[in-house]
Design an enzyme around this catalytic site. Structure first.
Site, PDB file in Angstrom:
ATOM      1  N   SER A 130       0.851  -1.193   0.000  1.00 48.74           N
ATOM      2  CA  SER A 130       0.000   0.000   0.000  1.00 48.74           C
ATOM      3  C   SER A 130       0.881   1.234   0.000  1.00 48.74           C
ATOM      4  CB  SER A 130      -0.880   0.021   1.258  1.00 48.74           C
ATOM      5  OG  SER A 130      -1.491   1.292   1.418  1.00 48.74           O
ATOM      6  N   TYR A 140      -1.561  -0.774  10.285  1.00 51.65           N
ATOM      7  CA  TYR A 140      -1.713  -1.140   8.869  1.00 51.65           C
ATOM      8  C   TYR A 140      -0.442  -0.763   8.087  1.00 51.65           C
ATOM      9  CZ  TYR A 140      -3.657  -1.104   4.112  1.00 51.65           C
ATOM     10  OH  TYR A 140      -3.882  -1.328   2.779  1.00 51.65           O
ATOM     11  N   ALA A 141       0.021   0.485   8.276  1.00 55.93           N
ATOM     12  CA  ALA A 141       1.201   0.953   7.541  1.00 55.93           C
ATOM     13  C   ALA A 141       2.413   0.081   7.856  1.00 55.93           C
ATOM     14  CB  ALA A 141       1.481   2.411   7.879  1.00 55.93           C
ATOM     15  N   ALA A 142       2.569  -0.283   9.127  1.00 54.33           N
ATOM     16  CA  ALA A 142       3.710  -1.123   9.517  1.00 54.33           C
ATOM     17  C   ALA A 142       3.607  -2.499   8.865  1.00 54.33           C
ATOM     18  CB  ALA A 142       3.767  -1.252  11.041  1.00 54.33           C
ATOM     19  N   SER A 143       2.386  -3.045   8.806  1.00 55.01           N
ATOM     20  CA  SER A 143       2.237  -4.367   8.184  1.00 55.01           C
ATOM     21  C   SER A 143       2.584  -4.301   6.697  1.00 55.01           C
ATOM     22  CB  SER A 143       0.811  -4.910   8.384  1.00 55.01           C
ATOM     23  OG  SER A 143      -0.142  -4.213   7.598  1.00 55.01           O
TER      24      SER A 143
HETATM   25  N1  LIG Z   1      -8.704  -0.567  -1.352  1.00 54.67           N
HETATM   26  C1  LIG Z   1      -7.603   0.160  -1.262  1.00 54.67           C
HETATM   27  O1  LIG Z   1      -7.627   1.394  -1.412  1.00 54.67           O
HETATM   28  C2  LIG Z   1      -6.279  -0.508  -0.974  1.00 54.67           C
HETATM   29  C3  LIG Z   1      -5.147   0.315  -0.972  1.00 54.67           C
HETATM   30  C4  LIG Z   1      -3.904  -0.265  -0.706  1.00 54.67           C
HETATM   31  C5  LIG Z   1      -3.802  -1.625  -0.452  1.00 54.67           C
HETATM   32  N2  LIG Z   1      -4.928  -2.392  -0.468  1.00 54.67           N
HETATM   33  C6  LIG Z   1      -4.762  -3.810  -0.145  1.00 54.67           C
HETATM   34  O2  LIG Z   1      -5.377  -4.624  -1.119  1.00 54.67           O
HETATM   35  C7  LIG Z   1      -5.848  -5.835  -0.512  1.00 54.67           C
HETATM   36  C8  LIG Z   1      -7.300  -6.042  -0.891  1.00 54.67           C
HETATM   37  O3  LIG Z   1      -8.056  -4.958  -0.390  1.00 54.67           O
HETATM   38  P1  LIG Z   1      -9.541  -4.623  -0.904  1.00 54.67           P
HETATM   39  O4  LIG Z   1      -9.557  -3.181  -1.192  1.00 54.67           O
HETATM   40  O5  LIG Z   1      -9.950  -5.611  -1.928  1.00 54.67           O
HETATM   41  O6  LIG Z   1     -10.329  -4.846   0.453  1.00 54.67           O
HETATM   42  P2  LIG Z   1     -11.725  -5.569   0.728  1.00 54.67           P
HETATM   43  O7  LIG Z   1     -12.106  -5.159   2.094  1.00 54.67           O
HETATM   44  O8  LIG Z   1     -12.670  -5.308  -0.388  1.00 54.67           O
HETATM   45  O9  LIG Z   1     -11.305  -7.106   0.694  1.00 54.67           O
HETATM   46  C9  LIG Z   1     -10.524  -7.673   1.716  1.00 54.67           C
HETATM   47  C10 LIG Z   1     -10.977  -9.110   1.865  1.00 54.67           C
HETATM   48  O10 LIG Z   1     -10.126  -9.729   2.861  1.00 54.67           O
HETATM   49  C11 LIG Z   1     -10.947 -10.598   3.601  1.00 54.67           C
HETATM   50  N3  LIG Z   1     -10.340 -10.876   4.902  1.00 54.67           N
HETATM   51  C12 LIG Z   1     -10.178 -10.040   5.949  1.00 54.67           C
HETATM   52  N4  LIG Z   1      -9.633 -10.688   6.987  1.00 54.67           N
HETATM   53  C13 LIG Z   1      -9.419 -11.967   6.568  1.00 54.67           C
HETATM   54  C14 LIG Z   1      -8.887 -13.122   7.172  1.00 54.67           C
HETATM   55  N5  LIG Z   1      -8.469 -13.126   8.452  1.00 54.67           N
HETATM   56  N6  LIG Z   1      -8.829 -14.253   6.454  1.00 54.67           N
HETATM   57  C15 LIG Z   1      -9.266 -14.293   5.182  1.00 54.67           C
HETATM   58  N7  LIG Z   1      -9.814 -13.237   4.555  1.00 54.67           N
HETATM   59  C16 LIG Z   1      -9.873 -12.076   5.245  1.00 54.67           C
HETATM   60  C17 LIG Z   1     -12.278  -9.862   3.754  1.00 54.67           C
HETATM   61  O11 LIG Z   1     -13.327 -10.776   4.071  1.00 54.67           O
HETATM   62  C18 LIG Z   1     -12.427  -9.233   2.365  1.00 54.67           C
HETATM   63  O12 LIG Z   1     -13.168 -10.047   1.494  1.00 54.67           O
HETATM   64  C19 LIG Z   1      -5.611  -5.686   0.980  1.00 54.67           C
HETATM   65  O13 LIG Z   1      -4.446  -6.372   1.349  1.00 54.67           O
HETATM   66  C20 LIG Z   1      -5.435  -4.197   1.152  1.00 54.67           C
HETATM   67  O14 LIG Z   1      -4.657  -3.872   2.284  1.00 54.67           O
HETATM   68  C21 LIG Z   1      -6.163  -1.874  -0.717  1.00 54.67           C
END
Ligand SMILES: NC(=O)c1ccc[n+]([C@@H]2O[C@H](COP(=O)([O-])OP(=O)(O)OC[C@H]3O[C@@H](n4cnc5c(N)ncnc54)[C@H](O)[C@@H]3O)[C@@H](O)[C@H]2O)c1
Length: 251
Positions: A144, A157-160
């Site tokens: 991210s 979150y940022a650290a992860s």
């Molecule tokens: N949306 C953004 O703006 C953005 C920006 C930077 C990074 N990301 C990263 O992209 C990835 C996907 O994000 P997204 O936007 O699709 O989010 P989202 O919330 O739409 O999807 C995340 C999914 O992860 C699942 N999840 C959460 N905890 C879980 C667990 N313990 N075990 C299994 N599944 C689990 C949730 O049920 C959900 O379906 C993430 O890693 C997020 O950090 C997203």
């Protein structure tokens, strides 16, 4: 919205967080491009429904319940993939959480919980997947912009995500000699459920800071991931690709 096309015929893909915005868009793109796709998510009902909705596409899709923070649950996912497909060619751990909490107000358990899902979970899955990955296989992690710049109210979150960047590069060093490519994508602000509350609270501010003056779509992240997974990126290794409409550069 991306109309990108790829050929992933005969490839086996595993995507976690596949009930979510980015994981779901990627699952659809890979299945449309011929891959067999294993969609895994904590929300087993949603991910099974999403896999069923992909039934008409060239690639097979199955949904599997997964707690990405639980080693036994990850063992279960890898067992299913080994039994059904025997290998993993494309691996994208996209499961993640994005809670809000100032450092001074974050409990030790809240901190650990985010690391368990966003960082430990990626390590535990990839470690277990390595024996199923052969030369030509490819991993793309979801980091991210927060992992590069920090994120007010989201230190855990940022650290992860910063940890994932270092993990990605180290994995690239270790797996490259086996022909397994490892890269990461760092999205900016993407229109998914994860950012819905934050976009409602400060969306105008974020859009003003983004030179393209809009949020990204999950499909635009999916197409970048698919490029990195594909043979078109066969010499791209150990890289972290920014996809953010210019937000990172402008900030
Ligand atoms: N949306 C953004 O703006 C953005 C920006 C930077 C990074 N990301 C990263 O992209 C990835 C996907 O994000 P997204 O936007 O699709 O989010 P989202 O919330 O739409 O999807 C995340 C999914 O992860 C699942 N999840 C959460 N905890 C879980 C667990 N313990 N075990 C299994 N599944 C689990 C949730 O049920 C959900 O379906 C993430 O890693 C997020 O950090 C997203």
């Amino acid at each position: 919205m991306s109309g990108a096309t790829f050929d992933f015929s005969d490839r086996v893909a595993v995507i976690t967080g596949a009930a979510g915005g980015i994981g779901g868009a990627l699952a659809e793109l890979l299945a449309r491009s011929g891959a067999s796709v294993v969609l895994a998510d904590l929300d087993e009902t949603a991910v099974s429904a999403r896999a069923a909705a992909l039934a008409g596409l060239p690639g097979r899709a199955i949904g599997v319940g997964l707690d990405a923070a639980d080693p036994e649950s990850i063992d279960g996912l890898v067992d299913v993939v080994r039994e059904r497909f025997g290998r993993i060619d494309l691996l994208v751990p996209s499961a993640g959480v994005y809670p809000e909490s100032l450092v001074a107000e974050t409990s030790d358990e809240q901190w650990r919980s985010v690391q368990r899902i966003n960082l430990d979970g990626v390590f535990m899955l990839i470690k277990r997947a390595i024996p199923l990955m052969r030369s030509g296989a490819s991993i793309v992690n979801l980091t991210s912009v927060a992992g590069h710049r920090g994120s007010y109210g989201h230190a855990h979150y940022a650290a992860s995500k910063g940890g994932l960047i270092a993990f990605t590069r180290t994995l690239a060093l270790e797996l490259g000699p086996q022909g397994v490519r490892v890269n990461a994508v760092s999205p900016g602000i993407i229109d998914t459920a994860m950012t819905a509350d934050a976009r409602a609270a400060k969306g105008d501010e974020w859009i003003a800071a983004t030179p393209l003056r809009r949020d990204g779509t999950p499909e635009e992240i999916a197409s970048t991931i698919a490029f990195l997974l594909s043979d078109a990126a066969s010499f791209v290794h150990g890289e972290v690709v920014h996809v953010n409409g210019g937000l990172f550069m402008a900030g």
